[in-house]
Design an enzyme around this catalytic site. Structure first.
Site, PDB file in Angstrom:
ATOM      1  CG  ASP A 106      -1.724  -1.155   1.451  1.00 29.86           C
ATOM      2  OD1 ASP A 106      -2.086  -1.773   0.440  1.00 29.86           O
ATOM      3  OD2 ASP A 106      -2.029  -1.470   2.618  1.00 29.86           O
TER       4      ASP A 106
HETATM    5  N1  URA Z   1      -1.069  -5.974   3.840  1.00 34.13           N
HETATM    6  C1  URA Z   1      -1.540  -4.714   3.889  1.00 34.13           C
HETATM    7  O1  URA Z   1      -2.542  -4.452   4.512  1.00 34.13           O
HETATM    8  N2  URA Z   1      -0.873  -3.765   3.260  1.00 34.13           N
HETATM    9  C2  URA Z   1       0.256  -3.997   2.548  1.00 34.13           C
HETATM   10  O2  URA Z   1       0.831  -3.072   1.982  1.00 34.13           O
HETATM   11  C3  URA Z   1       0.739  -5.304   2.510  1.00 34.13           C
HETATM   12  C4  URA Z   1       0.058  -6.281   3.172  1.00 34.13           C
END
Ligand code: URA
Length: 236
Positions: A106
């Protein structure tokens, strides 16, 4: 391997754009097995010949693998009209390699991100069938406890009803924990912890399989991976 064009062979190494390389070849700066080669369209087996550019040997690699310490605030995408992407952070020569991110972190997540031009490799890393563990360090609101550890080990059901595979939750205290998953659903770790009433404040990927970020790699910088790194990744 089979034969490919000389200009493609050099372009696959990110040496210059294909158009620039055609000019470079025509100008006589490239030698194949010691002979000047001025035809960009000349087909050859890169594993069976030696190529030099301005006298410097050009090794051939079809596939490239890099790790990045992805900074917060950058999107995991190959292009975006408004936001900075992980590919925007690459030096110019690497931008020519056709790299793409393996899976997704993310915008607000930092840490280990793999980049490659090898689709099969990416699939192998991502697919839950390969059982490649992804470990995340998380800081959460509140304090995760043994009931959460048990719930993770049994497979969390997200708030929208999605069933997750069994995962591992390690408690570090002080609102900190480490989560290990073998799949990569959208916002998975955040949603798993949120489903237990522990919203994530900070998330950072520590490792993929046996591969960790080395000490001292600057956020946004990349490091080339070799065969032994790939073995470490797949624990082979
Ligand atoms: N899980 C998440 O919630 N975000 C990420 O970036 C990777 C795994």
């Amino acid at each position: 391997m089979g034969t490919i064009r000389l200009d493609k062979c050099l372009a696959d190494q990110g040496l210059a754009s294909r158009k620039e390389l055609r000019e470079i070849i025509r100008s006589g700066r490239v030698r194949v097995d010691g002979q000047t080669e001025t035809h960009p369209e000349r087909r050859l087996d890169p594993d069976a010949v030696s190529i030099t550019l301005d006298g410097v040997p050009v090794g051939y690699r079809r596939f490239h693998y890099y790790m990045m310490d992805k900074p917060v605030g950058v999107v995991t995408a190959t292009e975006d009209t408004r936001q900075q992407t992980v590919l925007d952070l690459l030096p110019t020569d690497l931008k020519r390699l056709g790299l793409f991110p393996v899976g997704r972190l993310d915008k607000d997540t930092s840490g280990l991100l793999l980049l490659t031009n090898d689709g099969e490799f990416a699939h192998r890393v991502i697919s839950p069938k390969s059982c490649v563990k992804k470990r995340y360090y998380a800081e959460v609101e509140g304090e995760a406890d043994e009931k959460d550890v048990l719930a993770f080990s049994q497979g969390i059901v997200l708030r929208d009803g999605t069933q997750c595979l069994p995962a591992q939750l390690e408690l570090l205290g002080g609102g900190c924990c480490v989560v290990t998953v073998m799949e990569g659903k959208y916002h998975q770790v955040r949603r798993m912890l949120a489903s237990r009433g522990k919203p994530v404040l900070t998330l950072r990927r520590l490792s993929i399989g046996g591969l960790r970020l080395p000490e001292g790699l600057e956020p946004g910088a990349v490091l080339a991976l070799d065969e032994s790194d790939l073995c470490t990744l797949f624990n082979c």
